[in-house]
Write a protein that holds these residues in place. Sequence first.
Motif, PDB file in Angstrom:
ATOM      1  N   CYS A   1       1.806   4.330   3.637  1.00 22.78           N
ATOM      2  CA  CYS A   1       0.614   4.072   2.277  1.00 22.78           C
ATOM      3  C   CYS A   1      -0.516   3.481   2.482  1.00 22.78           C
ATOM      4  O   CYS A   1      -0.944   2.664   3.630  1.00 22.78           O
TER       5      CYS A   1
ATOM      6  N   GLN B   1      -2.603   1.525   1.099  1.00 20.55           N
ATOM      7  CA  GLN B   1      -2.895   0.127   0.951  1.00 20.55           C
ATOM      8  C   GLN B   1      -2.783  -0.534   2.155  1.00 20.55           C
ATOM      9  O   GLN B   1      -1.866  -0.512   2.861  1.00 20.55           O
TER      10      GLN B   1
ATOM     11  N   CYS C   1       0.176  -2.699   3.261  1.00 22.09           N
ATOM     12  CA  CYS C   1       1.582  -2.247   2.978  1.00 22.09           C
ATOM     13  C   CYS C   1       1.885  -1.382   3.961  1.00 22.09           C
ATOM     14  O   CYS C   1       2.719  -1.669   4.937  1.00 22.09           O
TER      15      CYS C   1
ATOM     16  N   CYS D   1       2.842   4.378  -1.490  1.00 17.45           N
ATOM     17  CA  CYS D   1       4.264   4.329  -1.589  1.00 17.45           C
ATOM     18  C   CYS D   1       4.689   4.607  -2.752  1.00 17.45           C
ATOM     19  O   CYS D   1       5.515   5.251  -3.163  1.00 17.45           O
TER      20      CYS D   1
ATOM     21  N   CYS E   1       1.105  -0.086  -5.217  1.00 18.92           N
ATOM     22  CA  CYS E   1       0.091  -0.162  -4.559  1.00 18.92           C
ATOM     23  C   CYS E   1      -0.970   0.855  -5.009  1.00 18.92           C
ATOM     24  O   CYS E   1      -2.288   0.613  -5.176  1.00 18.92           O
TER      25      CYS E   1
HETATM   26 ZN   LIG Z   1       2.355   0.653  -0.512  1.00 19.89          ZN
END
Ligand SMILES: [Zn+2]
Length: 193
Positions: free
Chosen positions: A148, A150, A153, A169, A174
């Motif tokens: 992901c 982010q 994350c 994700c 996110c």
């Molecule tokens: Zn994420």
Amino acid sequence: MVHARSVENEFRFNSGRLSLDLAATVRRRASVPKDVLAVSGACGRWLRAAGLFADYPKLSSESEAQLLELREAIWRLVKGSMEGNLPDGAVAVVNDAARYPLGTPQLNSVSGTVSVISEDPFATTLSIIARDAIELVTGPLRHRVKACDQPDCAMLFVDTSPTGQRRWCSMQRCGSRAKAHTFKRRHELSPGQ
Ligand SMILES: [Zn+2]
């Protein structure tokens, strides 16, 4: 139903693969990891929520430790695969789990459902998850595994979108956070607007 709803919120099954869903039970690996399986009884609840057991299995602490060991091995295996190498230790744990037979499917003519007969249902379950990971890192989808975008994350998922442009994700979690952040930055950089 209240219980079912809380289980739904407790775990995520949106990585696109069973093995990655297990790895995702440690959230925010890239920042402040949170192990959602560390809560009492959570391993059994996850196995049921994942559809691997019809009822909540009662797991010994040894079995729980095995599941968590497999989880970390899968994460290291898939991360390694993304970087072009398969770590020996992770491969050994996954191979160990995959060695156990999958069990015998038995169809019920009345309910139309399938029961899987196994001498050790938990070992069979670990084998199913481990084989999923092996198939993932050796099959064509290995090139579609992403972390992901982010930064805090970094959850691993399989991008099965037609364009292969999936970045997060989950758009709800996110993706929307990233978009809000981008908007805020643009706003900050453009005080005249
Ligand atoms: Zn994420």
